[in-house]
Design a protein around this motif. Structure first.
Motif, PDB file in Angstrom:
ATOM      1  N   GLN A  72     -18.183 -36.071 -29.842  1.00  7.29           N
ATOM      2  CA  GLN A  72     -18.280 -35.048 -30.890  1.00  7.29           C
ATOM      3  C   GLN A  72     -18.417 -35.700 -32.237  1.00  7.29           C
ATOM      4  O   GLN A  72     -19.237 -34.954 -32.925  1.00  7.29           O
ATOM      5  CB  GLN A  72     -16.773 -34.715 -30.719  1.00  7.29           C
ATOM      6  CG  GLN A  72     -16.392 -33.661 -29.746  1.00  7.29           C
ATOM      7  CD  GLN A  72     -17.192 -32.487 -29.680  1.00  7.29           C
ATOM      8  OE1 GLN A  72     -17.532 -31.876 -30.679  1.00  7.29           O
ATOM      9  NE2 GLN A  72     -17.027 -31.639 -28.610  1.00  7.29           N
ATOM     10  N   LEU A  73     -18.072 -36.874 -32.562  1.00  9.04           N
ATOM     11  CA  LEU A  73     -18.347 -37.457 -34.036  1.00  9.04           C
ATOM     12  C   LEU A  73     -19.656 -37.861 -33.891  1.00  9.04           C
ATOM     13  O   LEU A  73     -20.357 -38.081 -34.973  1.00  9.04           O
ATOM     14  CB  LEU A  73     -17.200 -38.828 -34.064  1.00  9.04           C
ATOM     15  CG  LEU A  73     -15.846 -38.417 -34.045  1.00  9.04           C
ATOM     16  CD1 LEU A  73     -15.010 -39.959 -34.096  1.00  9.04           C
ATOM     17  CD2 LEU A  73     -15.575 -37.672 -35.239  1.00  9.04           C
ATOM     18  N   ARG A 121      -6.444 -31.599 -35.079  1.00  8.26           N
ATOM     19  CA  ARG A 121      -6.400 -31.606 -36.407  1.00  8.26           C
ATOM     20  C   ARG A 121      -6.972 -33.146 -37.192  1.00  8.26           C
ATOM     21  O   ARG A 121      -7.761 -32.995 -37.977  1.00  8.26           O
ATOM     22  CB  ARG A 121      -4.860 -31.649 -36.814  1.00  8.26           C
ATOM     23  CG  ARG A 121      -4.610 -32.003 -38.234  1.00  8.26           C
ATOM     24  CD  ARG A 121      -3.248 -31.702 -38.595  1.00  8.26           C
ATOM     25  NE  ARG A 121      -2.549 -32.664 -37.804  1.00  8.26           N
ATOM     26  CZ  ARG A 121      -2.322 -33.940 -38.120  1.00  8.26           C
ATOM     27  NH1 ARG A 121      -3.014 -34.645 -38.891  1.00  8.26           N
ATOM     28  NH2 ARG A 121      -1.571 -34.967 -37.235  1.00  8.26           N
ATOM     29  N   ILE A 122      -6.664 -34.300 -36.319  1.00  3.43           N
ATOM     30  CA  ILE A 122      -7.330 -35.465 -36.784  1.00  3.43           C
ATOM     31  C   ILE A 122      -8.544 -35.689 -36.861  1.00  3.43           C
ATOM     32  O   ILE A 122      -9.461 -36.078 -37.709  1.00  3.43           O
ATOM     33  CB  ILE A 122      -6.510 -36.557 -36.149  1.00  3.43           C
ATOM     34  CG1 ILE A 122      -4.954 -36.597 -36.372  1.00  3.43           C
ATOM     35  CG2 ILE A 122      -7.152 -37.987 -36.466  1.00  3.43           C
ATOM     36  CD1 ILE A 122      -4.253 -37.496 -35.376  1.00  3.43           C
ATOM     37  N   ALA A 123      -9.228 -35.166 -35.663  1.00  2.56           N
ATOM     38  CA  ALA A 123     -10.661 -35.208 -35.477  1.00  2.56           C
ATOM     39  C   ALA A 123     -11.219 -34.237 -36.162  1.00  2.56           C
ATOM     40  O   ALA A 123     -12.469 -34.436 -36.613  1.00  2.56           O
ATOM     41  CB  ALA A 123     -11.071 -35.184 -33.932  1.00  2.56           C
ATOM     42  N   GLY A 124     -10.754 -32.896 -36.172  1.00  5.28           N
ATOM     43  CA  GLY A 124     -11.654 -31.910 -37.179  1.00  5.28           C
ATOM     44  C   GLY A 124     -12.405 -31.106 -36.122  1.00  5.28           C
ATOM     45  O   GLY A 124     -13.370 -30.437 -36.679  1.00  5.28           O
ATOM     46  N   TYR A 125     -11.919 -31.108 -34.813  1.00  3.78           N
ATOM     47  CA  TYR A 125     -12.492 -30.454 -33.870  1.00  3.78           C
ATOM     48  C   TYR A 125     -11.674 -29.614 -33.041  1.00  3.78           C
ATOM     49  O   TYR A 125     -10.614 -29.815 -32.889  1.00  3.78           O
ATOM     50  CB  TYR A 125     -13.646 -31.130 -32.820  1.00  3.78           C
ATOM     51  CG  TYR A 125     -14.666 -31.868 -33.325  1.00  3.78           C
ATOM     52  CD1 TYR A 125     -15.993 -31.586 -34.008  1.00  3.78           C
ATOM     53  CD2 TYR A 125     -14.348 -33.267 -33.929  1.00  3.78           C
ATOM     54  CE1 TYR A 125     -16.857 -32.016 -34.496  1.00  3.78           C
ATOM     55  CE2 TYR A 125     -15.500 -33.942 -34.387  1.00  3.78           C
ATOM     56  CZ  TYR A 125     -16.543 -33.228 -34.888  1.00  3.78           C
ATOM     57  OH  TYR A 125     -17.776 -34.080 -35.447  1.00  3.78           O
TER      58      TYR A 125
END
Length: 479
Positions: A166-167, A264-268
């Protein structure tokens, strides 16, 4: 190959002793990894590519560990002090610090256990220093008991791979979009340059060079959307399933909390799989995603084959376009310049196709509740993405934006082509067209010359038919 000091060399230098299931082992004093990472270093001397080669995978691991710690803290199983220290360590890794401590080979036995323990040990030792303790003083904060609490390699590792992909998504798509835009720019630049289209490497019918480059832009544009769709498959994770998906050794509340924290941490919008047992063993999402990278690689390779053909020559080939020269092409032939950038992209494409086959076989070879071949799957997917991104950037910067057209050569080939008769076929009839084509081919004379000689068309109509805009687009013919 990763330099791995022998155990006797480690013992002869500054070191600390750590112990695991197999007994004590010396670890260099200054490293942040521990005994299980040291064993993996000594066991797996294979690809020579360490985890540190793929920063997004390490960031994914750190995000998963931070999310797990947050869930355990919410439940009350991890105290404030340890939670704060683990978060500190994970944040350092997320900020791309200490990645050189991820030394395990990408190809490894154990379904990724060495990767998970490399992360657990580095995080634990960073956290220990934050708390004022020395590396290896695990009685204060333990790699397994605290950093790996409520987790198993079997849910952490595949989840981290998905987060890492994802990143990496935006970088791959951005490179693809910029390459697509470069071809679209050439479409506009070359829109008025008439040339011959070809099928089966034989003359076909006229087109514009802009139409040819526009097709490249269109086919790459299709994959921007499709690659985005593939990422939807990677949002589903099995975090909380622990060993085989039953959630053993985790609190009933843990899985939902951990995945919410990870999103929340990853933003996905990462979500928990509906069936954790199925999600722990199934590699289908990786197979589909790898297939998408292969599709893109095949498209790029086809385009590069075309660029090499269109620029072939300069005296004995098609020579319709010029590729920007990047380096001398021969150690023996003066003046030779080769299409080195498209050639390199071709080779990247072949590597991606090979990676896809490796991923396919690894996914097929899972047994029962786990696929132990996940390290190879992770390695090859991440490698394919990085190769494709770099190849597309190179192709755009060092080739596509500098392509120029040989307009006179393109027009010359059109005027001398037997394929030009196709444009006249509706006006002179198939039998006449076939006869003129055969005569032109046998005599070496031009199609237009023969049509004029036989008076088959009035000059005004012939001129109208041969206008570039009339030869390359549908046109209503008056009776």
């Amino acid at each position: 190959m990763i330099p791995v000091p022998r155990q006797e060399d480690v013992l002869n230098g500054p070191h600390r002793m750590e112990k695991d299931l197999l007994g004590p082992l010396a670890v260099p004093a200054d490293v942040y990894y521990g005994v299980q990472t040291q064993r993996a270093l000594e066991n797996f001397k294979l690809s020579g590519v360490p985890l540190a080669h793929f920063p997004k995978l390490i960031i994914g691991l750190a995000m998963v560990k931070k999310a797990a710690a947050a869930a355990n803290h919410d439940i009350g199983q991890l105290d404030d002090k340890k939670f704060e220290a683990i978060c500190y360590a994970c944040d350092r890794l997320i900020n791309r610090e200490y990645h050189d401590q991820f030394v395990v080979d990408m190809i490894q036995g154990g379904a990724g256990t060495s990767t998970n323990m490399n992360a657990n040990e580095v995080i634990a030792n960073l956290a220990l220093e934050y708390l004022g303790h020395k590396k290896g003083e695990y009685k204060h904060l333990h790699p397994n008991n605290d950093v790996n609490m409520s987790q198993s390699t079997n849910d952490v590792y595949p989840t981290a791979i998905r987060v890492g992909l994802q990143l990496s998504h935006s970088e791959l798509v951005d490179s693809l979009a910029m390459l697509q835009a470069a071809f679209a720019g050439k479409r506009d630049e070359f829109k008025n340059i008439i040339k011959m289209g070809r099928t089966q490497l034989q003359d076909a019918v006229p087109m514009t060079l802009g139409q040819e480059f526009g097709a490249y832009a269109t086919t790459l544009g299709e994959d921007i959307e499709r690659i985005g769709g593939m990422y939807e498959l990677l949002l589903e994770v099995n975090l909380g399933g622990t060993a085989i998906g039953t959630g053993i050794n985790s609190d009933p509340r843990y899985a939902v909390l951990a995945v919410d924290h990870l999103a929340r941490i990853a933003g996905y919008p990462i979500r928990l799989a509906a069936d954790l047992i199925e999600a722990t063993s199934d590699m289908g999402a990786f197979v589909l995603f790898s297939g998408m990278t292969k599709r893109l690689a095949i498209k790029l390779s086809k385009i590069c084959n075309d660029l090499r053909l269109l620029s072939s020559g300069p005296r004995t080939g098609l020579f319709e376009i010029n590729l920007p020269p990047q380096q001398p092409g021969s150690s023996i032939m003066p003046g030779k310049v080769n299409p080195v950038i498209p050639e390199a992209v071709n080779q990247v494409a072949y590597q991606v196709v090979g990676n896809d086959m490796a991923i396919t076989m690894a996914a097929e070879n899972g047994q029962l509740q786990l696929n132990v071949m996940e390290p190879l799957i992770a390695y090859k997917i991440l490698e394919s993405m990085r190769l494709l991104q770099r190849a597309m950037d190179m192709l755009r910067e060092r080739c596509v934006i500098g392509i120029t057209a040989n307009e006179d050569r393109c027009r010359e080939l059109v005027d001398n082509s037997i394929g030009l008769i196709t444009a006249l076929n509706p006006y002179i009839g198939y039998e006449n067209a076939t006869r003129i084509a055969a005569l032109a081919l046998s005599s070496g004379r031009g199609v237009l010359e023969l049509v004029r000689e036989e008076g088959l068309l009035e000059e005004s109509l012939l001129t109208e038919i041969l206008k570039p805009e009339n030869m390359v687009n549908p046109r209503q013919r008056s009776i």
